[in-house]
Design a protein around this motif. Structure first.
Motif, PDB file in Angstrom:
ATOM      1  N   ARG A  96       0.817  -1.213   0.000  1.00  0.00           N
ATOM      2  CA  ARG A  96       0.000   0.000   0.000  1.00  0.00           C
ATOM      3  C   ARG A  96       0.859   1.276   0.000  1.00  0.00           C
ATOM      4  N   PHE A  97       2.136   1.124   0.276  1.00  0.00           N
ATOM      5  CA  PHE A  97       3.011   2.304   0.294  1.00  0.00           C
ATOM      6  C   PHE A  97       3.688   2.473  -1.065  1.00  0.00           C
ATOM      7  N   ASP A  98       4.091   3.704  -1.364  1.00  0.00           N
ATOM      8  CA  ASP A  98       4.841   3.950  -2.588  1.00  0.00           C
ATOM      9  C   ASP A  98       6.093   3.076  -2.600  1.00  0.00           C
ATOM     10  N   GLU A  99       6.404   2.523  -3.751  1.00  0.00           N
ATOM     11  CA  GLU A  99       7.491   1.549  -3.844  1.00  0.00           C
ATOM     12  C   GLU A  99       8.821   2.106  -3.357  1.00  0.00           C
ATOM     13  N   ASP A 100       9.084   3.364  -3.620  1.00  0.00           N
ATOM     14  CA  ASP A 100      10.388   3.929  -3.282  1.00  0.00           C
ATOM     15  C   ASP A 100      10.538   4.277  -1.812  1.00  0.00           C
ATOM     16  N   LYS A 206      -9.812   1.861  -0.254  1.00  0.00           N
ATOM     17  CA  LYS A 206     -11.032   2.369   0.362  1.00  0.00           C
ATOM     18  C   LYS A 206     -10.933   2.295   1.876  1.00  0.00           C
ATOM     19  N   SER A 207     -11.313   3.373   2.551  1.00  0.00           N
ATOM     20  CA  SER A 207     -11.227   3.435   4.010  1.00  0.00           C
ATOM     21  C   SER A 207     -12.307   4.366   4.541  1.00  0.00           C
ATOM     22  N   ASP A 208     -12.864   3.988   5.679  1.00  0.00           N
ATOM     23  CA  ASP A 208     -13.832   4.880   6.326  1.00  0.00           C
ATOM     24  C   ASP A 208     -13.163   5.657   7.459  1.00  0.00           C
ATOM     25  N   GLN A 209     -11.828   5.769   7.404  1.00  0.00           N
ATOM     26  CA  GLN A 209     -11.098   6.525   8.414  1.00  0.00           C
ATOM     27  C   GLN A 209     -10.379   7.732   7.810  1.00  0.00           C
ATOM     28  N   ILE A 210     -10.750   8.140   6.616  1.00  0.00           N
ATOM     29  CA  ILE A 210     -10.151   9.317   5.990  1.00  0.00           C
ATOM     30  C   ILE A 210     -10.987  10.540   6.348  1.00  0.00           C
ATOM     31  N   GLU A 228     -17.593  10.237   4.357  1.00  0.00           N
ATOM     32  CA  GLU A 228     -18.525   9.113   4.347  1.00  0.00           C
ATOM     33  C   GLU A 228     -18.532   8.396   3.004  1.00  0.00           C
ATOM     34  N   GLN A 229     -18.355   9.158   1.944  1.00  0.00           N
ATOM     35  CA  GLN A 229     -18.356   8.575   0.599  1.00  0.00           C
ATOM     36  C   GLN A 229     -17.308   9.273  -0.247  1.00  0.00           C
ATOM     37  N   MET A 230     -16.398   8.495  -0.854  1.00  0.00           N
ATOM     38  CA  MET A 230     -15.414   9.040  -1.772  1.00  0.00           C
ATOM     39  C   MET A 230     -15.473   8.261  -3.078  1.00  0.00           C
ATOM     40  N   ASP A 231     -15.828   8.937  -4.144  1.00  0.00           N
ATOM     41  CA  ASP A 231     -15.828   8.350  -5.474  1.00  0.00           C
ATOM     42  C   ASP A 231     -14.632   8.935  -6.215  1.00  0.00           C
ATOM     43  N   ALA A 232     -13.503   8.209  -6.176  1.00  0.00           N
ATOM     44  CA  ALA A 232     -12.263   8.733  -6.759  1.00  0.00           C
ATOM     45  C   ALA A 232     -12.358   8.863  -8.273  1.00  0.00           C
ATOM     46  N   GLU A 250     -17.650  26.889  -4.154  1.00  0.00           N
ATOM     47  CA  GLU A 250     -16.659  26.625  -5.187  1.00  0.00           C
ATOM     48  C   GLU A 250     -15.427  27.514  -4.975  1.00  0.00           C
ATOM     49  N   GLY A 251     -14.259  26.891  -5.082  1.00  0.00           N
ATOM     50  CA  GLY A 251     -13.008  27.628  -4.920  1.00  0.00           C
ATOM     51  C   GLY A 251     -12.445  27.585  -3.518  1.00  0.00           C
ATOM     52  N   GLN A 252     -13.237  27.121  -2.545  1.00  0.00           N
ATOM     53  CA  GLN A 252     -12.731  27.055  -1.176  1.00  0.00           C
ATOM     54  C   GLN A 252     -11.765  25.878  -1.011  1.00  0.00           C
ATOM     55  N   ARG A 253     -10.952  25.939   0.045  1.00  0.00           N
ATOM     56  CA  ARG A 253      -9.814  25.032   0.218  1.00  0.00           C
ATOM     57  C   ARG A 253     -10.144  23.861   1.152  1.00  0.00           C
ATOM     58  N   PHE A 254      -9.509  22.724   0.875  1.00  0.00           N
ATOM     59  CA  PHE A 254      -9.605  21.585   1.788  1.00  0.00           C
ATOM     60  C   PHE A 254      -8.380  20.695   1.572  1.00  0.00           C
ATOM     61  N   ARG A 255      -8.128  19.809   2.531  1.00  0.00           N
ATOM     62  CA  ARG A 255      -7.076  18.801   2.406  1.00  0.00           C
ATOM     63  C   ARG A 255      -7.520  17.526   3.115  1.00  0.00           C
ATOM     64  N   PHE A 256      -6.897  16.398   2.761  1.00  0.00           N
ATOM     65  CA  PHE A 256      -7.207  15.100   3.351  1.00  0.00           C
ATOM     66  C   PHE A 256      -6.232  14.779   4.483  1.00  0.00           C
ATOM     67  N   TYR A 257      -6.750  14.053   5.485  1.00  0.00           N
ATOM     68  CA  TYR A 257      -5.921  13.567   6.587  1.00  0.00           C
ATOM     69  C   TYR A 257      -6.157  12.078   6.805  1.00  0.00           C
ATOM     70  N   HIS A 258      -5.150  11.448   7.420  1.00  0.00           N
ATOM     71  CA  HIS A 258      -5.245  10.074   7.911  1.00  0.00           C
ATOM     72  C   HIS A 258      -5.452   9.076   6.776  1.00  0.00           C
ATOM     73  N   ILE A 259      -4.433   8.994   5.904  1.00  0.00           N
ATOM     74  CA  ILE A 259      -4.427   8.062   4.774  1.00  0.00           C
ATOM     75  C   ILE A 259      -3.144   7.248   4.860  1.00  0.00           C
ATOM     76  N   LEU A 260      -3.253   5.945   4.928  1.00  0.00           N
ATOM     77  CA  LEU A 260      -2.071   5.097   5.080  1.00  0.00           C
ATOM     78  C   LEU A 260      -1.100   5.300   3.918  1.00  0.00           C
ATOM     79  N   GLU A 261      -1.623   5.370   2.692  1.00  0.00           N
ATOM     80  CA  GLU A 261      -0.761   5.491   1.515  1.00  0.00           C
ATOM     81  C   GLU A 261       0.031   6.792   1.480  1.00  0.00           C
TER      82      GLU A 261
END
Length: 829
Positions: A96-100, A206-210, A228-232, A250-261
């Protein structure tokens, strides 16, 4: 532990002294000793070492005249040291991690560490699926204990996120259209999700902890919500209840947290709550590395009704909740302490009198730094709280908004001689009366938010007796609507703003519709503009009409014991609720005697115009010094009749150049029916860089021969602002930076570094510029001896003809700088 009556620490009161050894007593044993000290004057001395707490210490009203003192490096720690680490390479999860990076990732099984249930909402015994440890935090949400964090050799690691660092994605579209009524803005309903544009999430399992942190509608109102729902494939997201704030825009900022990858850079970590494992990507892994998981949810030290308690020389660290909580405590002093790696606030005082936080370091907190709440607004009885000579930085890591380094709420507080920097939102927030904010240095505040202030208050005509004087506020951040230095929001009134120094901020002294402001004897350097003034309480916009007729009217005639404010802890809310039925009017109480100018507001309420209450703003602006950015860029030599731009003659200057340099809009901006207000402008002086002691290095004292003194300006001691280093045991660096033109014909920027401290300082300068600019490097390493000045050359590879750049450093005490760079003229500022 031992009792020692003959160690030279005895007083005429026969103070009992006890010693505690690290590793010999757990929290239960220390608590037992505290209980022995009830009702007697005593001193407990903690020998050097780390004390791990599985339960917090509690002092009650029976605890009086007690001193807790650290001898050497003493750490009160709310975490658990993790020792059993192995590499993930070769295991199924490694895919699940980047190869390098797989070879660099380590994992720790919490069950092998004896951790089955480290705290509420963390892990369930037996490896059962855990409830969410993350909480929906942010604007409008009560403070809750943080998730468990990982600390490597006392430094916080980075919870895995995307994008990295201070990066954000933006909302590209919304799932359900709506029209926001107040400002007629189109947005999206929170329950119907939003769209983004990025390919990276397609690589995540897929994770319900993101989770996602977003400034969903406004740049001053963030929250962190579970996805709750992510359709990549469609690049669509729906968040779980209780949803975010207001709406999606529209145009507002966000970021993701708590992703193993996304554990893919040195310093990243991830906690797998379902399987009880911690993954880290360390900078370097040694046998001696100290890796700690924060666990304790309750305060390391709590006081309830205690009095005359002194805590000296102790570090409070790695706790998920507050480090220290004091309820109705009196004459409590924290001196020469350190608060770091805290999930919520470092230290909170709710009610009580005479409490002080002195000469301490406070940094890396999930919520705020020091919170003081007390006094009585019914009688204007003062709490007498003091926050003095503290170094406070990297605050509000998780909650972001309205959790400042210093929060003062009530009557009678002082924040003095503090150094505050690196926080996403406000630096000092205050609500109430007779509050003094003076001699503080503030920079790099409001780094991630907008429409905010380094010093902020708002929405009450009766907040009076407040003074924001003799501070140095400079180089603030800000997005969207930008940042003010002193923000008097939504008709708050009566603030005195005198003898301050402002540099590189917009609307340094901002007065948003209130009355009776005093802006006197300040220095404004490179501000854009220096002063903002409006008369919103006389404007016809429905938002302002509603505020004047409802919120502000109610707060004028029904003053409660404690001020209304945007966020309160459950303890503050409980106190406010218990006293909600008792109120006084501004016209029938101590208020009208102490603040007679309130009669004008009463008169406006009693005499509406065409059925509308119109309350004109007013301000007295006198004997200030203004030196705009234009005056640093251009100079006119009257003898030679030549204009100079960054020291080079301007060929064929346009006729408008003189008007541009002298444009009063650099100094004052009027908005929202400002013409209906009463602004008194007297004896203000327009300066040039030559008027200052040393404009290159930011020494903003006026030279003795400056004509500013002919206009009534009175010199103040610029050098006395900030920390009083002689009173502290450990001080941060004192390093100035500046951006200068490079040497002739070189397409490069020169960055100057000056060490005004007494020890060598090394670090890294980060370079910020528009995306159209490319440098030879994104960072500059520096090292300067005490008293040394150095110059570092940064190559410019690609750029427009003119751009503004900035340098900052993560090294505490290194002041940032900004400058304009001209590629054709090879100039700089």
């Amino acid at each position: 532990m031992s009792e020692d009556k003959d160690n030279g620490l005895r007083t005429k009161h026969m103070v009992k002294s006890f010693y505690v050894e690290s590793g010999k007593e757990d929290s239960a044993g220390i608590q037992a000793l505290l209980d022995v000290c009830r009702g007697q004057e005593a001193e407990i001395i903690f020998r050097q070492g780390t004390y791990y707490f599985d339960k917090g210490l509690v002092l009650t009203k029976e605890h009086q005249n007690l001193t807790l003192r650290g001898e050497g490096q003493v750490r009160f720690n709310g975490g658990k040291r993790l020792r059993n680490w192995s590499k993930v390479a070769g295991t199924p999860v490694a895919e699940r991690f980047d190869e390098d990076v797989r070879e660099h990732i380590y994992v720790c099984d919490l069950a092998e560490e004896g951790i089955r249930a480290p705290g509420k909402n963390v892990l369930k015994a037996g490896g059962a699926p855990a409830p969410w440890n993350f909480n929906s935090r942010g604007f409008g949400r009560q403070t809750r204990a943080s998730h468990p964090e990982v600390f490597f050799d006392t430094q916080p690691m980075n919870l895995s996120q995307y994008p990295k660092g201070d990066g954000f994605l933006t909302i590209t579209d919304v799932g359900g259209k709506m029209l926001e009524s107040d400002w007629n803005v189109e947005g999206g309903r929170l329950e119907e999700g939003y769209y983004y544009r990025d390919q990276r999430p397609k690589h995540w399992q897929k994770s319900d902890q993101i989770w996602a942190l977003g400034y969903w509608a406004y740049d001053w109102a963030n929250s962190t919500e579970r996805i709750e729902q992510m359709d990549a494939q469609r690049q669509f997201i729906k968040t779980a209840p209780p949803y975010g704030n207001y709406y999606f825009k529209e145009g507002q900022r966000f970021r993701f947290y708590h992703i193993l990858e996304e554990v893919n850079q040195p310093g990243d970590y991830y906690v797998d709550y379902d399987h009880g494992k911690v993954y880290i990507y360390p900078q370097a892994m040694e046998e001696s590395s100290e890796i700690i998981l924060s666990m304790l949810e309750e305060p390391l030290l709590a006081m309830d009704g205690s009095s005359r308690i002194t805590v000296e020389g102790i570090t409070f660290e790695m706790v998920r909740g507050e480090a220290v909580q004091c309820i109705s405590a009196t004459d409590v002093v924290f001196d020469h302490c350190r608060f770091r790696d805290i999930g919520n606030y470092a230290i909170g005082f709710v009610m009580g009198k005479g409490n002080r936080v002195l000469n301490s370091d406070i940094h890396d907190c999930g919520d705020g730094g020091v919170l003081m709440f007390g006094g009585n607004r019914l009688t204007l009885e003062e709490a007498g709280g003091l926050v003095e000579n503290n170094h406070i930085y990297r605050i509000a890591k998780w909650t972001k908004c309205y959790n400042p380094p210093i929060s003062l709420s009530g009557v009678g507080f002082t924040a003095r001689h503090n150094l505050i920097h690196d926080c996403p939102h406000t630096a000092i927030m205050y609500w109430g009366n007779e509050i003094v904010i003076e001699d503080n240095e503030i920079y790099s505040a409001v780094l991630e938010t907008g429409d905010a202030g380094a010093v902020y208050t708002g929405r009450d005509y009766t907040f009076r007796g407040n003074k924001v004087n003799h501070n140095y506020i400079h180089h603030l951040g800000g997005v969207g609507m930008g940042t003010m230095a002193i923000y008097n929001d939504d008709s708050v009134s009566g603030t005195e703003m005198c003898r301050n120094y402002f540099e590189e901020v917009s609307r340094a002294a901002f007065m948003g519709g209130g009355r009776d402001f005093v802006v006197k004897n300040n220095v404004f350097v490179k501000c854009y503009p220096a002063i903002g003034f409006d008369c919103r309480s006389a404007d016809d916009h429905p938002v302002w009409r509603n505020a004047v007729e409802k919120t502000l009217r109610e707060r004028f005639y029904q003053i409660h014991a404690h001020p209304d404010q945007q966020l309160m802890s459950r303890y503050e809310q409980k106190i406010c609720e218990s006293e909600k039925n008792e109120t006084v009017s501004a016209m029938e109480s101590e208020y009208i005697r102490r603040y007679p100018e309130l009669a004008k507001i009463h008169e406006c309420y009693q005499n509406p115009v065409n059925g509308k209450t119109r309350i004109p703003a007013s301000a007295w602006i006198e004997s200030n010094v203004f030196c705009s950015k234009a005056r640093f860029r251009y100079r006119y030599d009257a003898k030679e009749k030549v204009y100079y731009e960054f020291g080079k003659p301007v060929e064929n200057p346009q006729q408008y150049l003189s008007n541009y340099i002298n444009d009063p809009a650099w100094d004052l901006r009027l908005t929202w029916s400002a013409q209906k207000g009463e602004m008194h402008w007297n004896s203000n002086f327009t300066a040039s860089p030559e008027d200052f002691a040393d404009a290159k290095w930011g020494e903003w004292s006026l030279r003795p021969d400056s004509q500013a003194f002919d206009y009534g300006y009175v010199d103040t001691d610029f050098g006395s602002i900030g920390l009083e280093e002689e009173k502290r045991c450990v001080n941060p660096a004192r390093v100035m930076t500046c951006i200068m033109p490079a040497r002739e014909k070189e397409r490069a920027v020169s960055i100057g570094v000056k060490n005004a401290g007494s020890a060598r300082v090394s670090g890294v300068l980060k370079v910020y510029a528009p995306q159209t600019v490319a440098f030879g490097a994104e960072t500059v390493e520096f090292s300067v001896e005490a008293g040394e000045e150095k110059e570092y050359l940064l190559e410019v590879l690609e750029s427009p003809k003119e751009f503004e750049m900035e340098v900052r450093s993560d090294t505490p005490g290194v002041r940032p700088s900004r400058g304009i760079f001209l590629t054709e003229a090879n100039g700089g500022s």
